[in-house]
Each structure stands twice: as structure tokens, then as C-alpha cells.
Scaffold this motif. Structure first.
Motif, PDB file in Angstrom:
ATOM      1  N   ASP A   1      -6.637   3.738   5.572  1.00  0.00           N
ATOM      2  CA  ASP A   1      -5.573   2.767   5.772  1.00  0.00           C
ATOM      3  C   ASP A   1      -5.872   1.505   4.972  1.00  0.00           C
ATOM      4  O   ASP A   1      -7.007   1.025   4.959  1.00  0.00           O
ATOM      5  CB  ASP A   1      -5.503   2.428   7.267  1.00  0.00           C
ATOM      6  N   ARG A   2      -4.847   0.954   4.328  1.00  0.00           N
ATOM      7  CA  ARG A   2      -5.065  -0.241   3.510  1.00  0.00           C
ATOM      8  C   ARG A   2      -5.654  -1.389   4.332  1.00  0.00           C
ATOM      9  O   ARG A   2      -6.524  -2.116   3.862  1.00  0.00           O
ATOM     10  CB  ARG A   2      -3.760  -0.679   2.854  1.00  0.00           C
ATOM     11  N   ALA A   3      -5.173  -1.525   5.555  1.00  0.00           N
ATOM     12  CA  ALA A   3      -5.662  -2.618   6.404  1.00  0.00           C
ATOM     13  C   ALA A   3      -7.173  -2.498   6.623  1.00  0.00           C
ATOM     14  O   ALA A   3      -7.897  -3.503   6.635  1.00  0.00           O
ATOM     15  CB  ALA A   3      -4.921  -2.604   7.733  1.00  0.00           C
ATOM     16  N   ASP A   4      -7.654  -1.253   6.759  1.00  0.00           N
ATOM     17  CA  ASP A   4      -9.090  -1.054   6.966  1.00  0.00           C
ATOM     18  C   ASP A   4      -9.877  -1.384   5.697  1.00  0.00           C
ATOM     19  O   ASP A   4     -10.990  -1.914   5.756  1.00  0.00           O
ATOM     20  CB  ASP A   4      -9.382   0.388   7.390  1.00  0.00           C
ATOM     21  N   LEU A   5      -9.291  -1.044   4.547  1.00  0.00           N
ATOM     22  CA  LEU A   5      -9.974  -1.344   3.280  1.00  0.00           C
ATOM     23  C   LEU A   5     -10.074  -2.859   3.094  1.00  0.00           C
ATOM     24  O   LEU A   5     -11.114  -3.386   2.675  1.00  0.00           O
ATOM     25  CB  LEU A   5      -9.236  -0.715   2.095  1.00  0.00           C
TER      26      LEU A   5
ATOM     27  N   MET B   1      -7.487  -8.013  11.837  1.00  0.00           N
ATOM     28  CA  MET B   1      -6.250  -7.729  12.565  1.00  0.00           C
ATOM     29  C   MET B   1      -5.364  -6.813  11.706  1.00  0.00           C
ATOM     30  O   MET B   1      -4.986  -7.156  10.595  1.00  0.00           O
ATOM     31  CB  MET B   1      -5.531  -9.040  12.870  1.00  0.00           C
ATOM     32  N   SER B   2      -5.048  -5.681  12.234  1.00  0.00           N
ATOM     33  CA  SER B   2      -4.205  -4.753  11.482  1.00  0.00           C
ATOM     34  C   SER B   2      -2.740  -5.175  11.590  1.00  0.00           C
ATOM     35  O   SER B   2      -2.280  -5.571  12.647  1.00  0.00           O
ATOM     36  CB  SER B   2      -4.372  -3.337  12.026  1.00  0.00           C
ATOM     37  N   THR B   3      -2.044  -5.100  10.480  1.00  0.00           N
ATOM     38  CA  THR B   3      -0.660  -5.564  10.469  1.00  0.00           C
ATOM     39  C   THR B   3       0.309  -4.467  10.884  1.00  0.00           C
ATOM     40  O   THR B   3       1.375  -4.744  11.411  1.00  0.00           O
ATOM     41  CB  THR B   3      -0.259  -6.021   9.066  1.00  0.00           C
ATOM     42  N   GLY B   4      -0.077  -3.226  10.593  1.00  0.00           N
ATOM     43  CA  GLY B   4       0.790  -2.120  10.965  1.00  0.00           C
ATOM     44  C   GLY B   4       2.110  -2.070  10.235  1.00  0.00           C
ATOM     45  O   GLY B   4       3.082  -1.537  10.754  1.00  0.00           O
TER      46      GLY B   4
ATOM     47  N   LEU C   1      -2.274  -3.106  -5.736  1.00  0.00           N
ATOM     48  CA  LEU C   1      -1.419  -2.332  -4.838  1.00  0.00           C
ATOM     49  C   LEU C   1      -1.292  -0.868  -5.269  1.00  0.00           C
ATOM     50  O   LEU C   1      -1.281   0.028  -4.435  1.00  0.00           O
ATOM     51  CB  LEU C   1      -0.036  -2.995  -4.726  1.00  0.00           C
ATOM     52  N   TYR C   2      -1.188  -0.615  -6.593  1.00  0.00           N
ATOM     53  CA  TYR C   2      -1.167   0.796  -7.038  1.00  0.00           C
ATOM     54  C   TYR C   2      -2.414   1.505  -6.521  1.00  0.00           C
ATOM     55  O   TYR C   2      -2.384   2.653  -6.097  1.00  0.00           O
ATOM     56  CB  TYR C   2      -1.215   0.947  -8.573  1.00  0.00           C
ATOM     57  N   LEU C   3      -3.544   0.793  -6.621  1.00  0.00           N
ATOM     58  CA  LEU C   3      -4.818   1.426  -6.281  1.00  0.00           C
ATOM     59  C   LEU C   3      -4.990   1.607  -4.774  1.00  0.00           C
ATOM     60  O   LEU C   3      -5.500   2.629  -4.335  1.00  0.00           O
ATOM     61  CB  LEU C   3      -5.975   0.616  -6.883  1.00  0.00           C
ATOM     62  N   TYR C   4      -4.545   0.618  -3.990  1.00  0.00           N
ATOM     63  CA  TYR C   4      -4.602   0.816  -2.535  1.00  0.00           C
ATOM     64  C   TYR C   4      -3.726   2.006  -2.151  1.00  0.00           C
ATOM     65  O   TYR C   4      -4.073   2.798  -1.276  1.00  0.00           O
ATOM     66  CB  TYR C   4      -4.155  -0.447  -1.787  1.00  0.00           C
ATOM     67  N   ALA C   5      -2.568   2.133  -2.798  1.00  0.00           N
ATOM     68  CA  ALA C   5      -1.681   3.266  -2.501  1.00  0.00           C
ATOM     69  C   ALA C   5      -2.382   4.579  -2.832  1.00  0.00           C
ATOM     70  O   ALA C   5      -2.305   5.551  -2.073  1.00  0.00           O
ATOM     71  CB  ALA C   5      -0.369   3.143  -3.287  1.00  0.00           C
TER      72      ALA C   5
END
Lengths: 362, 94
Positions: free
Chosen positions: A123-127, B1-4, A111-115
Motif C-alpha cells: 500500500d502506498r500509505a505504508d511505503l 496515519m493511513s488516508t485510505g 506517483l508512477y513508481l508508487y503505482a
């Protein structure tokens, strides 16, 4: 990150970058000519200063960082799986509590690294999607299985040990948010390595069966650990540019040598034998010599044909999909609360509007 | 699916007597979840006695491009520093 004295004032800049307010930080700005911006960037690097989220940076620098930080983050969370495999079967409550804390730390490191990656406008979701669909990779070491309890010791001692050697110089990486995340991570890794060493030491000094189990774990994890430093310098695709940008401070081969030099005497202290007949101290070089690494194995695992590649990604995708309803429920709850608040008259405004709103999280 | 799940910036007071300092960010559905996530992520080893979370979208920041004109007024006023002034030798406690 808290350890860095100047982080407070830098915070706001990092914040906006993270917020995506300036996601297109690398895009051309009307104010300054690209050559001038490039010169300013190079000045920063040359002066060994940190590049911060909203600074102009070459697109290739940004891309390299996104790729590296994302891959690093993915490695942390995929790395939870081989160890999580043993939580229910830890041999004592003490070991179980330690392993739980360690696996939780790995999630935290991810999580530190995604931040940190998000400060670069992704965007984290894309990663996560890139991880789930195989467009981004994670460290190939986590494609090996944990067959016995001793593997938990070997991972802590060798895999976390190798990670520490890779990560210590990254604390001085030219990109500020990545460097600050590494400071935090390095502090926590030290416990990871020591618990693994202790675990192996106990086994190696236990019954003959336990000793054999520890030796077997070392036999299986030694060579993959050496591969963690990446291909030899001559064949490393990104090394030279990353060193010029001061993302990277030492070459793959230098770090690998350091790891061997540190680990060889530690293996002696454990009473275990490193599975390399060519390993010996070279007085002249002041380093240990060691045998040839089988890079074809590395390439195979990287190509997706390691013992656990498919299993690791499938389990990650399943965990993500299984958690989706929780995220949706939390969002629905938040929307409901907000609607309720909006419907109420503004009677409960604080008397002192500058006061921080207290949210009781107990 | 993006959570947003929205992004929150996290500030931590590491101990009494110090101000809150930015440590990173978390994703969360609301402020309460953001606080809980921040506690789990940034204070696993007693690193804090108080946490602030701020919606990342609510932060305004100065632009690095304006660095020079924006901070210029501070650069040429050296008389704001005590070292600007000539004091006769031997004068103490000044």
C-alpha cells in the motif's frame, strides 16, 4: 506505459494486482506445486519475457522489487526539495516556468513508481510511512544542499543525467509494471537534463562571476553524482541476484563508466573543468580513466549524516501531515455525495446503461 | 496515519480513432478527483483526448494459474485461421 503496444490486454491483470485482489500473489496456491511454479517463473525470465502482477513469483524477487521501486519512488519525491528550494528565486519567468514543470514531473515520476509498487500487493500509505520513519531509503544525492542557482543546472545535467543512464536499462526490467513506468519516466527525463545543461551553459558563458558559480556547482556535484550508481560491483550486496532476475541489466561500475564517458566531453562543451586530476582518455581501453571515489563519504550520507538528511525527511513528514486535512475533507465530501445519491430514487439512471458515466471535471 | 484514498485504474484514449488503454493508477476520494489526478499525472504532455477512471476493486481478472485450461479452447482450433486452408496455386484475391 502507453507506448507499449500490449499494455491494453495486460491492463486487467495489472489492475487486479494493484487492487490487492490478488495481493498474496506469491503465497502458495493449492493448484500448482511450488517447484512447478518456480520452474514457470524461471522459464519466463530465461525467455526474457515480462513477469506481470498476478504471476507467481519467488518471495525474494517480490521483496527486492518492492524495496527497489519504493526507494526509487521516494527518491523522486524527495528530489523535489532541493530544486523546489529555488522556484521562488529563479532568475527569469522562463526559468521559473521550466523549474516548476520539472519539479511537477518529479512528483509524477514518484506517483508512477508508487503505482507500480502497489501492483506487488503493498500500500502506498505504508511505503510513505516507511520513508517517514527511516525504514526505507532514498538516493543519497538528495541529501546535498542547493546553495546557488547554478546547482539547479548541475542537478539537471549531472543528477538527471546519471538517473537516465540508470533508468534506460530498467525499461527492459523483468517486472512489467516497473518497466512500463520507466518508459514513461525516461521520455520525460530528457527535458530535465537538457534544461540543466542549457542553464549551466548560459552561466558558463556569462560573466566571470557566473562562470565561477557554474564551476563551483560542478565541483560540488561531480563526485556525489558518481556515487549515484552505487557501491563498486565487488561490494554491491544485491547486484548479482538482481542481474540474474533481470531486474538489473548492467553492473554499477559499467554504468558509472558510461556516465563518465558521456559527461567528460559535455563538460568541455560547457567550458568547465571536472574536479578530478586523474580524469583522462585512455586510448587503449576506449574509455576515460577517473580517480578514486571517496566511499566513506557515501557511507556517511547513507547512514544519515549527510548535510541535509534530517531536513529532507522532516520537510516530507510536515508536508504529508499538513495535507492530511485535505485528504480527510475530500473523503468526507465523497461520502456525503454518495449518501445523497443513495437517498435519491433511481430516477436518473441513464437510458443506455452501457454508456460511460460522464463526470465533468471542468 | 493511513488516508485510505481509494485506488482507481486509469485508461486513456491517446487520440481519436484509438481505444482507451490502461496506463496506470491514481488514488482519489471520488471519480471527479480521480479524473483530475489522472489528467495531472498522465496527460502533462498532451498524451490523451479522453480519460476513463475505474475503481480498482471493480475489476475482475482471469487468474494466471488457470492460464492453460482457461485459454485451451482456442489452442486446438487451427481451422479458425485462414492459413489452415489449402488453396490451389494461382488462385488470386483469396
Amino acid at each position: 506505459m502507453t507506448a507499449e503496444g500490449s499494455a491494453g490486454t495486460e491492463g486487467a491483470a495489472g489492475v487486479a494486482g494493484a487492487a490487492g485482489a490478488e495481493a498474496a500473489a506469491g503465497a502458495a496456491r493449492p493448484g500448482a506445486a511450488p517447484r512447478e511454479l518456480q520452474a514457470r517463473f524461471e522459464e519466463l525470465i530465461a525467455a526474457d519475457e515480462r513477469v506481470e502482477p498476478r504471476d507467481w513469483m519467488p518471495e525474494a524477487y517480490r521483496k527486492t522489487l518492492v524495496r527497489q521501486i519504493a526507494q526509487h519512488a521516494h527518491s523522486e519525491i524527495i528530489g523535489m526539495q532541493p530544486e523546489g528550494n529555488w522556484i521562488t528565486r529563479a532568475p527569469s519567468l522562463r526559468r521559473k516556468a521550466i523549474l516548476l514543470a520539472k519539479v511537477q514531473d518529479e512528483a509524477g515520476h514518484g506517483l508512477y513508481l508508487y503505482a507500480a509498487a502497489e501492483t506487488l500487493g503493498v500500500d502506498r500509505a505504508d511505503l510513505l510511512d516507511a520513508l517517514h520513519t527511516g525504514r526505507q531509503k532514498y538516493s543519497s544525492i538528495f541529501n546535498y544542499p542547493t546553495l546557488t542557482w547554478a546547482d539547479i543546472g548541475a542537478i539537471g545535467w549531472l543528477v538527471d543525467g546519471a538517473a537516465i543512464i540508470n533508468q534506460i536499462p530498467l525499461q527492459r526490467c523483468s517486472y512489467g509494471p516497473y518497466a512500463r513506468a520507466m518508459v514513461r519516466i525516461c521520455k520525460e527525463e530528457s527535458f530535465h537534463q537538457r534544461q540543466g545543461f542549457e542553464l549551466l551553459h548560459d552561466l558558463a558563458h556569462g560573466t566571470p562571476e557566473q562562470h565561477a558559480m557554474a564551476q563551483d556547482a560542478l565541483d560540488r556535484w561531480w563526485w556525489p553524482s558518481l556515487m549515484m550508481f552505487g557501491p563498486p560491483d565487488a561490494e554491491s550486496a544485491h547486484s548479482a541476484q538482481s542481474m540474474a532476475w533481470r531486474i538489473k541489466r548492467h553492473s554499477n561500475d559499467d554504468l558509472r563508466q558510461r556516465f563518465v564517458d558521456i559527461s567528460a566531453p559535455q563538460a568541455e562543451a560547457l567550458g568547465l573543468t571536472i574536479p578530478d586530476p586523474d580524469l583522462r582518455w585512455n586510448e587503449e581501453r576506449g574509455h576515460y580513466d577517473f580517480g578514486e571515489i571517496d566511499w566513506s563519504e557515501f557511507q556517511e550520507v547513507l547512514a544519515g549524516n549527510g548535510p541535509c538528511n534530517r531536513q529532507r525527511v522532516a520537510q516530507r513528514v510536515r508536508a504529508h501531515e499538513d495535507g492530511e486535512w485535505v485528504r480527510q475533507a475530500a473523503l468526507a465530501y465523497a461520502a456525503k455525495q454518495e449518501a445523497k445519491l443513495a437517498a435519491k430514487p433511481a430516477a436518473n439512471l441513464s437510458e443506455n446503461p452501457s454508456e460511460t458515466k460522464e463526470v465533468v471535471a471542468a | 496515519m493511513s488516508t485510505g484514498l481509494p485506488l482507481w485504474e486509469v485508461f486513456i484514449r491517446s487520440r481519436r480513432g484509438l481505444s482507451h488503454q490502461h496506463v496506470g493508477s491514481v488514488h482519489a476520494s471520488d471519480a471527479e478527483m480521480a479524473l483530475r489526478n489522472a489528467r495531472d499525472l498522465y496527460t502533462r504532455r498532451g498524451e490523451g483526448v479522453s480519460i476513463w477512471v475505474v475503481p480498482a476493486a471493480q475489476v475482475s481478472a482471469s487468474s494466471p494459474d488457470e492460464k492453460e485450461p482457461f485459454f485451451d479452447p482456442a489452442a486446438d482450433k487451427t481451422y479458425r485461421h485462414p492459413t489452415f486452408y489449402r488453396i490451389p496455386e494461382g488462385v488470386k484475391n483469396l
